[in-house]
Scaffold this motif. Structure first.
Motif, PDB file in Angstrom:
ATOM      1  N   GLY A  66      21.986 -61.168 -37.011  1.00 22.49           N
ATOM      2  CA  GLY A  66      20.981 -62.199 -37.209  1.00 22.49           C
ATOM      3  C   GLY A  66      19.559 -61.768 -36.938  1.00 22.49           C
ATOM      4  O   GLY A  66      18.660 -62.590 -36.866  1.00 22.49           O
ATOM      5  N   THR A  67      19.331 -60.460 -36.783  1.00 21.24           N
ATOM      6  CA  THR A  67      17.978 -59.968 -36.543  1.00 21.24           C
ATOM      7  C   THR A  67      17.602 -58.945 -37.608  1.00 21.24           C
ATOM      8  O   THR A  67      18.464 -58.328 -38.232  1.00 21.24           O
ATOM      9  CB  THR A  67      17.839 -59.307 -35.155  1.00 21.24           C
ATOM     10  OG1 THR A  67      18.662 -58.136 -35.123  1.00 21.24           O
ATOM     11  CG2 THR A  67      18.230 -60.248 -34.045  1.00 21.24           C
ATOM     12  N   VAL A  68      16.303 -58.768 -37.780  1.00 22.17           N
ATOM     13  CA  VAL A  68      15.773 -57.764 -38.691  1.00 22.17           C
ATOM     14  C   VAL A  68      14.836 -56.885 -37.889  1.00 22.17           C
ATOM     15  O   VAL A  68      13.939 -57.377 -37.201  1.00 22.17           O
ATOM     16  CB  VAL A  68      15.005 -58.415 -39.864  1.00 22.17           C
ATOM     17  CG1 VAL A  68      14.439 -57.347 -40.793  1.00 22.17           C
ATOM     18  CG2 VAL A  68      15.891 -59.376 -40.628  1.00 22.17           C
ATOM     19  N   GLN A  69      15.067 -55.577 -37.957  1.00 22.49           N
ATOM     20  CA  GLN A  69      14.201 -54.633 -37.250  1.00 22.49           C
ATOM     21  C   GLN A  69      13.553 -53.687 -38.244  1.00 22.49           C
ATOM     22  O   GLN A  69      14.183 -53.262 -39.217  1.00 22.49           O
ATOM     23  CB  GLN A  69      15.005 -53.790 -36.258  1.00 22.49           C
ATOM     24  CG  GLN A  69      15.535 -54.556 -35.070  1.00 22.49           C
ATOM     25  CD  GLN A  69      16.254 -53.640 -34.101  1.00 22.49           C
ATOM     26  OE1 GLN A  69      17.093 -52.840 -34.492  1.00 22.49           O
ATOM     27  NE2 GLN A  69      15.918 -53.757 -32.823  1.00 22.49           N
ATOM     28  N   THR A  70      12.305 -53.324 -37.976  1.00 15.47           N
ATOM     29  CA  THR A  70      11.661 -52.265 -38.735  1.00 15.47           C
ATOM     30  C   THR A  70      12.279 -50.940 -38.290  1.00 15.47           C
ATOM     31  O   THR A  70      12.988 -50.869 -37.267  1.00 15.47           O
ATOM     32  CB  THR A  70      10.151 -52.228 -38.479  1.00 15.47           C
ATOM     33  OG1 THR A  70       9.933 -51.880 -37.106  1.00 15.47           O
ATOM     34  CG2 THR A  70       9.496 -53.557 -38.825  1.00 15.47           C
ATOM     35  N   ARG A  71      11.954 -49.906 -39.011  1.00 10.11           N
ATOM     36  CA  ARG A  71      12.428 -48.569 -38.651  1.00 10.11           C
ATOM     37  C   ARG A  71      11.968 -48.214 -37.235  1.00 10.11           C
ATOM     38  O   ARG A  71      12.753 -47.720 -36.425  1.00 10.11           O
ATOM     39  CB  ARG A  71      11.889 -47.565 -39.670  1.00 10.11           C
ATOM     40  CG  ARG A  71      12.325 -46.146 -39.471  1.00 10.11           C
ATOM     41  CD  ARG A  71      11.626 -45.267 -40.530  1.00 10.11           C
ATOM     42  NE  ARG A  71      12.157 -43.926 -40.527  1.00 10.11           N
ATOM     43  CZ  ARG A  71      11.760 -42.967 -39.699  1.00 10.11           C
ATOM     44  NH1 ARG A  71      10.847 -43.217 -38.777  1.00 10.11           N
ATOM     45  NH2 ARG A  71      12.288 -41.760 -39.778  1.00 10.11           N
ATOM     46  N   ALA A  72      10.709 -48.476 -36.924  1.00  9.31           N
ATOM     47  CA  ALA A  72      10.164 -48.158 -35.598  1.00  9.31           C
ATOM     48  C   ALA A  72      10.852 -48.979 -34.505  1.00  9.31           C
ATOM     49  O   ALA A  72      11.163 -48.454 -33.427  1.00  9.31           O
ATOM     50  CB  ALA A  72       8.659 -48.393 -35.569  1.00  9.31           C
ATOM     51  N   GLU A  73      11.071 -50.254 -34.759  1.00 14.14           N
ATOM     52  CA  GLU A  73      11.770 -51.101 -33.778  1.00 14.14           C
ATOM     53  C   GLU A  73      13.196 -50.605 -33.559  1.00 14.14           C
ATOM     54  O   GLU A  73      13.670 -50.535 -32.420  1.00 14.14           O
ATOM     55  CB  GLU A  73      11.793 -52.552 -34.242  1.00 14.14           C
ATOM     56  CG  GLU A  73      10.447 -53.228 -34.198  1.00 14.14           C
ATOM     57  CD  GLU A  73      10.412 -54.561 -34.924  1.00 14.14           C
ATOM     58  OE1 GLU A  73       9.528 -55.377 -34.585  1.00 14.14           O
ATOM     59  OE2 GLU A  73      11.248 -54.804 -35.832  1.00 14.14           O
ATOM     60  N   TYR A  74      13.870 -50.260 -34.644  1.00 12.68           N
ATOM     61  CA  TYR A  74      15.241 -49.744 -34.532  1.00 12.68           C
ATOM     62  C   TYR A  74      15.259 -48.479 -33.687  1.00 12.68           C
ATOM     63  O   TYR A  74      16.084 -48.334 -32.782  1.00 12.68           O
ATOM     64  CB  TYR A  74      15.812 -49.476 -35.927  1.00 12.68           C
ATOM     65  CG  TYR A  74      17.188 -48.873 -35.910  1.00 12.68           C
ATOM     66  CD1 TYR A  74      18.294 -49.628 -35.520  1.00 12.68           C
ATOM     67  CD2 TYR A  74      17.401 -47.554 -36.279  1.00 12.68           C
ATOM     68  CE1 TYR A  74      19.574 -49.076 -35.498  1.00 12.68           C
ATOM     69  CE2 TYR A  74      18.669 -46.999 -36.264  1.00 12.68           C
ATOM     70  CZ  TYR A  74      19.754 -47.760 -35.868  1.00 12.68           C
ATOM     71  OH  TYR A  74      21.016 -47.207 -35.845  1.00 12.68           O
ATOM     72  N   GLN A  75      14.332 -47.571 -33.955  1.00 17.87           N
ATOM     73  CA  GLN A  75      14.301 -46.309 -33.222  1.00 17.87           C
ATOM     74  C   GLN A  75      14.069 -46.527 -31.729  1.00 17.87           C
ATOM     75  O   GLN A  75      14.706 -45.881 -30.903  1.00 17.87           O
ATOM     76  CB  GLN A  75      13.225 -45.390 -33.796  1.00 17.87           C
ATOM     77  CG  GLN A  75      13.225 -44.020 -33.162  1.00 17.87           C
ATOM     78  CD  GLN A  75      12.279 -43.060 -33.851  1.00 17.87           C
ATOM     79  OE1 GLN A  75      11.396 -43.457 -34.603  1.00 17.87           O
ATOM     80  NE2 GLN A  75      12.473 -41.780 -33.590  1.00 17.87           N
ATOM     81  N   SER A  76      13.203 -47.466 -31.381  1.00 19.52           N
ATOM     82  CA  SER A  76      12.886 -47.653 -29.962  1.00 19.52           C
ATOM     83  C   SER A  76      13.807 -48.645 -29.250  1.00 19.52           C
ATOM     84  O   SER A  76      13.950 -48.573 -28.034  1.00 19.52           O
ATOM     85  CB  SER A  76      11.433 -48.105 -29.803  1.00 19.52           C
ATOM     86  OG  SER A  76      11.253 -49.387 -30.338  1.00 19.52           O
TER      87      SER A  76
END
Length: 154
Positions: A66-76
């Motif tokens: 139920g969440t969406v992360q950007t590439r940067a958010e996913y990495q961190s």
């Protein structure tokens, strides 16, 4: 463009191409597309953060729980946990479909995931949809969506 609209655009494109029937994928292209998705999973299982991230496009979106992360958010925020999970809990692919329209492709796969993670038994069915685009470096994941549910107790 904000994330909800981008996600809607990606899934609208997939629906349109699927509905028009222009989604033939040649065997060599299908192999390269599958190899990119497989390389991402292999990098996670091997604990290779840099390699896993190299397979995500700069504007990639990761959709899970139920969440969406950007590439940067996913990495961190989530990458290390995905690596730990992939290293501890093996998944067995049960199906895969690959479609392509021009330089865009999507891979829909299902898995049976069993093992133990954080002292908790895992026995799930999982689904994954990866949207990829062809780049000079090869196929890169632009969006990936995961969902899962517990396997029925027999």
């Amino acid at each position: 463009m904000n994330r909800p609209y981008l996600i809607l655009l990606v899934f609208t494109l997939i629906s349109f191409v699927s509905a028009t029937g222009r989604s033939e994928t040649s065997p060599p292209a299908a192999a390269a597309i599958a190899a990119a998705v497989d390389a991402f999973h292999q990098a996670l299982a091997a604990g290779e953060e840099k390699r896993a991230m190299s397979l995500l496009a700069p504007d990639a979106l990761i959709v899970e729980a139920g969440t969406v992360q950007t590439r940067a958010e996913y990495q961190s925020e989530h990458l290390k946990e995905d690596i730990a999970f992939a290293r501890e809990v093996p998944g067995t692919q049960t199906s895969r479909q690959i479609a392509q329209s021009g330089e865009t492709a999507w891979v829909t796969s299902t898995f049976r995931v069993t093992g133990k993670f954080h002292d908790k038994a895992i026995d799930n069915f999982a689904a994954e949809t990866a949207v990829l685009t062809q780049t000079r470096e090869g196929w890169r994941i632009r969006a990936i969506h995961w969902s899962s549910h517990k396997a029925a107790t027999e």
